[in-house]
Scaffold this motif. Structure first.
Motif, PDB file in Angstrom:
ATOM      1  N   HIS A  45       1.673   0.679   5.719  1.00 38.90           N
ATOM      2  CA  HIS A  45       0.949  -0.002   6.788  1.00 38.90           C
ATOM      3  C   HIS A  45       1.766  -1.097   7.451  1.00 38.90           C
ATOM      4  O   HIS A  45       1.318  -2.231   7.606  1.00 38.90           O
ATOM      5  CB  HIS A  45      -0.381  -0.580   6.262  1.00 38.90           C
ATOM      6  N   GLY A  80      -6.619   1.727   8.024  1.00 38.89           N
ATOM      7  CA  GLY A  80      -5.863   1.273   6.855  1.00 38.89           C
ATOM      8  C   GLY A  80      -4.943   0.114   7.208  1.00 38.89           C
ATOM      9  O   GLY A  80      -4.756  -0.817   6.426  1.00 38.89           O
ATOM     10  N   LEU A  81      -4.393   0.184   8.409  1.00 38.27           N
ATOM     11  CA  LEU A  81      -3.500  -0.877   8.881  1.00 38.27           C
ATOM     12  C   LEU A  81      -4.266  -2.189   9.026  1.00 38.27           C
ATOM     13  O   LEU A  81      -3.806  -3.254   8.600  1.00 38.27           O
ATOM     14  CB  LEU A  81      -2.910  -0.455  10.237  1.00 38.27           C
ATOM     15  N   LYS A 135      -3.420 -10.037  16.683  1.00 37.84           N
ATOM     16  CA  LYS A 135      -2.112  -9.729  16.120  1.00 37.84           C
ATOM     17  C   LYS A 135      -1.948  -8.262  15.739  1.00 37.84           C
ATOM     18  O   LYS A 135      -0.825  -7.824  15.522  1.00 37.84           O
ATOM     19  CB  LYS A 135      -1.851 -10.627  14.914  1.00 37.84           C
ATOM     20  N   VAL A 136      -3.062  -7.541  15.598  1.00 34.30           N
ATOM     21  CA  VAL A 136      -2.918  -6.155  15.177  1.00 34.30           C
ATOM     22  C   VAL A 136      -3.547  -5.176  16.164  1.00 34.30           C
ATOM     23  O   VAL A 136      -2.850  -4.369  16.776  1.00 34.30           O
ATOM     24  CB  VAL A 136      -3.536  -5.915  13.788  1.00 34.30           C
ATOM     25  N   PHE A 169       0.827  -1.197   0.000  1.00 33.64           N
ATOM     26  CA  PHE A 169       0.000   0.000   0.000  1.00 33.64           C
ATOM     27  C   PHE A 169       0.864   1.250   0.000  1.00 33.64           C
ATOM     28  O   PHE A 169       2.013   1.227   0.436  1.00 33.64           O
ATOM     29  CB  PHE A 169      -0.912   0.011   1.224  1.00 33.64           C
ATOM     30  N   ASP A 172      -5.050   2.784  13.182  1.00 34.53           N
ATOM     31  CA  ASP A 172      -5.322   3.177  11.809  1.00 34.53           C
ATOM     32  C   ASP A 172      -6.138   2.103  11.065  1.00 34.53           C
ATOM     33  O   ASP A 172      -5.682   0.972  10.910  1.00 34.53           O
ATOM     34  CB  ASP A 172      -3.969   3.393  11.108  1.00 34.53           C
ATOM     35  N   SER A 195       3.695  -0.863  13.776  1.00 30.92           N
ATOM     36  CA  SER A 195       4.712  -0.154  14.545  1.00 30.92           C
ATOM     37  C   SER A 195       5.144  -0.934  15.776  1.00 30.92           C
ATOM     38  O   SER A 195       6.217  -0.727  16.307  1.00 30.92           O
ATOM     39  CB  SER A 195       4.194   1.224  14.954  1.00 30.92           C
ATOM     40  N   SER A 196       4.294  -1.872  16.233  1.00 34.09           N
ATOM     41  CA  SER A 196       4.613  -2.622  17.444  1.00 34.09           C
ATOM     42  C   SER A 196       5.480  -3.841  17.149  1.00 34.09           C
ATOM     43  O   SER A 196       5.907  -4.525  18.065  1.00 34.09           O
ATOM     44  CB  SER A 196       3.323  -3.079  18.123  1.00 34.09           C
ATOM     45  N   ALA A 241      -4.978  -3.539   5.629  1.00 33.11           N
ATOM     46  CA  ALA A 241      -3.772  -4.112   5.035  1.00 33.11           C
ATOM     47  C   ALA A 241      -3.555  -5.522   5.575  1.00 33.11           C
ATOM     48  O   ALA A 241      -3.191  -6.436   4.840  1.00 33.11           O
ATOM     49  CB  ALA A 241      -2.566  -3.229   5.341  1.00 33.11           C
ATOM     50  N   VAL A 242      -3.791  -5.700   6.877  1.00 37.41           N
ATOM     51  CA  VAL A 242      -3.571  -7.014   7.476  1.00 37.41           C
ATOM     52  C   VAL A 242      -4.648  -8.007   7.011  1.00 37.41           C
ATOM     53  O   VAL A 242      -4.366  -9.188   6.840  1.00 37.41           O
ATOM     54  CB  VAL A 242      -3.500  -6.889   9.014  1.00 37.41           C
ATOM     55  N   PRO A 246      -1.910  -5.495  19.993  1.00 38.97           N
ATOM     56  CA  PRO A 246      -0.511  -5.053  20.101  1.00 38.97           C
ATOM     57  C   PRO A 246      -0.312  -3.604  19.670  1.00 38.97           C
ATOM     58  O   PRO A 246       0.432  -2.865  20.307  1.00 38.97           O
ATOM     59  CB  PRO A 246       0.252  -5.993  19.169  1.00 38.97           C
ATOM     60  N   GLU A 247      -1.002  -3.188  18.595  1.00 37.57           N
ATOM     61  CA  GLU A 247      -0.809  -1.814  18.117  1.00 37.57           C
ATOM     62  C   GLU A 247      -1.415  -0.806  19.078  1.00 37.57           C
ATOM     63  O   GLU A 247      -1.004   0.348  19.118  1.00 37.57           O
ATOM     64  CB  GLU A 247      -1.426  -1.643  16.720  1.00 37.57           C
ATOM     65  N   ARG A 281       6.245   2.404  20.055  1.00 39.93           N
ATOM     66  CA  ARG A 281       7.316   2.261  19.057  1.00 39.93           C
ATOM     67  C   ARG A 281       7.098   3.167  17.857  1.00 39.93           C
ATOM     68  O   ARG A 281       7.830   3.069  16.880  1.00 39.93           O
ATOM     69  CB  ARG A 281       7.376   0.807  18.567  1.00 39.93           C
ATOM     70  N   ARG A 282       6.039   3.971  17.885  1.00 39.02           N
ATOM     71  CA  ARG A 282       5.744   4.782  16.704  1.00 39.02           C
ATOM     72  C   ARG A 282       6.767   5.888  16.524  1.00 39.02           C
ATOM     73  O   ARG A 282       7.270   6.435  17.474  1.00 39.02           O
ATOM     74  CB  ARG A 282       4.344   5.384  16.804  1.00 39.02           C
TER      75      ARG A 282
END
Lengths: 269, 219
Positions: free
Chosen positions: A96, B120-121, B138-139, A92, B118, A99-100, B124-125, B142-143, B218-219
């Protein structure tokens, strides 16, 4: 020689949004032969993003077929689709990345999702990071990387499940010229060394001219022009393509590009 | 009149009782809140498996329990508390309404933290082959960790506030001490001391929460 079935075949793809009277995609046909780098060009609002989202099956099209690696993705149930997704890698525009997760863990994600064994994941991730030249970044987090490095992590993740087809959404927009060249070279290597067919959705004519063999031009949700990159760029048959060419800040005319491609993009004598 | 110094052991005991109540309540609220909050986030219109029916039902549950004032909730729950822990007074009894009152609150905080990831994230996954459950584990979770830490910090501070009210009806802790001495015996010094301890506790929790969230971001 009998022609191999195309890597991606889109037929009569139509998508309407309730909020708009005109369809976002109007009977779009697209054929991407195996081994090609095919570009879809268009101005903002031409339907490029909707086409990408339909092929990625993030949108349900109203009509038409999307055949990826021989199966019609519009006819699959959601669990069938999840299993098929490994056959199409997608990068994309905003990448994406998670970040973790570290670089290695990001690349491992699609393999984890498909239930691959730990040992196989570790081996595949190491191989990919090596291939993309980011093995030394394995334990870092995406925020610690440069734009070009992040792009390579996203490409490595998209190719983790060894798809035969890669869909790249604006892979070169918002990159500095040096990084852009590096990304385009990486895409070319992916096609040449890994044999992956690539569909690029972009408004960046420079990228299109540099690496695409075939181009399709979209306008108002319709395909207005489609053919070899040489033909479309040198002899645009529609007004919209001429406008696209005119709006480019003329890197297309830079002589260096000619040396980057097998084609005589500029119609030199 | 008892000198203030002689009340210090009581103050210490009360502080420990408050910490005990809050810690146990936050733990339960976090567990229940994470599950309820994940469901709220996943079924919300912006979620990965939008379902207005499930979302509306869960949201109604979360809103109804949040709209009952906590002091009244304690009284309402007295029979249930007695059934569950055998008594309606003391620290253990106070934890029951704290958990029931805090869970919908925690769920809304968790929902907000998850929806902050996000979209979008998540999409994407999904294109990488994630099922809704995998997307959560998993997303989303944790995110959202820094956001969740901040949410649980707010939750812990709210629980301190709630625990003082539980104290007023015999739940023990700093609220109980403050009411017994400060309100019933006009010992403003004890009342003030309780308040100081509460202020220090809240500051410490907020500081620790902010620090942890920053460390894990971690961003």
């Amino acid at each position: 020689m009998p022609a191999a079935p195309p890597a991606i075949l889109v037929r009569g793809l139509t998508k309407r949004f309730a909020s708009q009277s005109a369809p976002a995609l109007d009977a779009v046909d697209l054929e991407v032969p195996v081994g090609a780098i095919h570009g879809v060009l268009g101005l903002s609002g031409a339907g490029k993003s909707t086409l990408l989202r339909c092929i990625a099956r993030l949108e349900q099209p109203d009509a038409g077929e999307i055949i990826v690696a021989g199966s019609d993705w519009t006819r699959l149930t959601s669990s069938q689709l999840r299993r098929e997704r490994g056959r199409l890698g997608i990068v994309f525009q905003q990448l994406h990345l998670l970040s973790s997760r570290t670089v290695a863990a990001n690349v491992a994600l699609p393999l984890e999702l498909s239930g691959t064994s730990r040992a196989a994941i570790a081996a595949r991730v190491a191989e990919l990071l090596e291939w993309f030249g980011i093995a030394d970044k394995a334990a870092q987090y995406p925020a610690q990387l440069s734009g070009g490095q992040r792009q390579r992590v996203a490409l490595a993740r998209a190719l983790a499940t060894s798809p035969r087809v890669l869909l790249a959404d604006e892979p070169t927009s918002a990159l500095d010229p040096e990084t852009r060249t590096s990304v385009l070279n990486t895409l070319r290597r992916i096609r040449e060394q890994l044999g992956v067919t690539i569909l690029i959705i972009t408004h960046d004519l420079y990228s299109a001219a540099t690496i695409c063999d075939m181009l399709t031009v979209l306008d108002a949700g319709r395909v207005v022009e489609s053919g070899s990159a040489v033909q479309v760029l040198n002899h645009p048959s529609t007004e919209i393509t001429r406008r696209l060419l005119a709006h480019t800040n003329s890197p297309v005319t830079a002589p260096s590009i000619v040396s980057h491609t097998d084609y005589d993009v500029l119609g030199q004598p | 009149m008892t000198p203030l110094a002689d009340l210090i052991p009581q103050l210490l005991t009360a502080t420990l009782e408050t910490l005990n109540m809050v810690a146990v309540a936050v733990l339960f609220c976090a567990v229940f809140g994470l599950s309820l909050g994940s469901w709220l986030a996943v079924t919300s219109p912006q979620g990965i498996a939008p379902s207005s029916v499930i979302h509306q039902l869960l949201a109604a549950f979360a809103n109804i329990s949040r709209s009952i004032p906590f002091l009244i909730l304690i009284v309402l729950l007295l029979p249930f508390t007695r059934f569950l822990v055998g008594t309606s007074i003391g620290t253990a009894a106070a934890i029951v309404p704290l958990v029931i009152g805090g869970t919908p609150y925690a769920a809304r905080l968790v929902e907000a933290a998850l929806l902050d990831v996000d979209p979008g994230l998540i999409q994407a996954v999904v294109t990488l082959g994630a099922s809704p459950a995998q997307a959560i584990w998993k997303v989303y979770l944790p995110e959202a960790i820094p956001g969740l830490i901040r949410a649980f910090t707010v939750l812990a501070i709210t629980m301190i506030n709630f625990s003082a009210m539980a104290g007023a009806v015999g739940g023990g802790g700093l609220g109980d001490l403050a009411i017994r001495y400060g309100y019933q015996r006009f010992r403003l010094d004890v009342l003030a001391l309780c308040c100081i301890v509460l202020i220090v506790l809240v500051q410490l929790i907020q500081f620790a929460g902010n620090h942890l969230a920053r460390q894990l971001d971690r961003r």
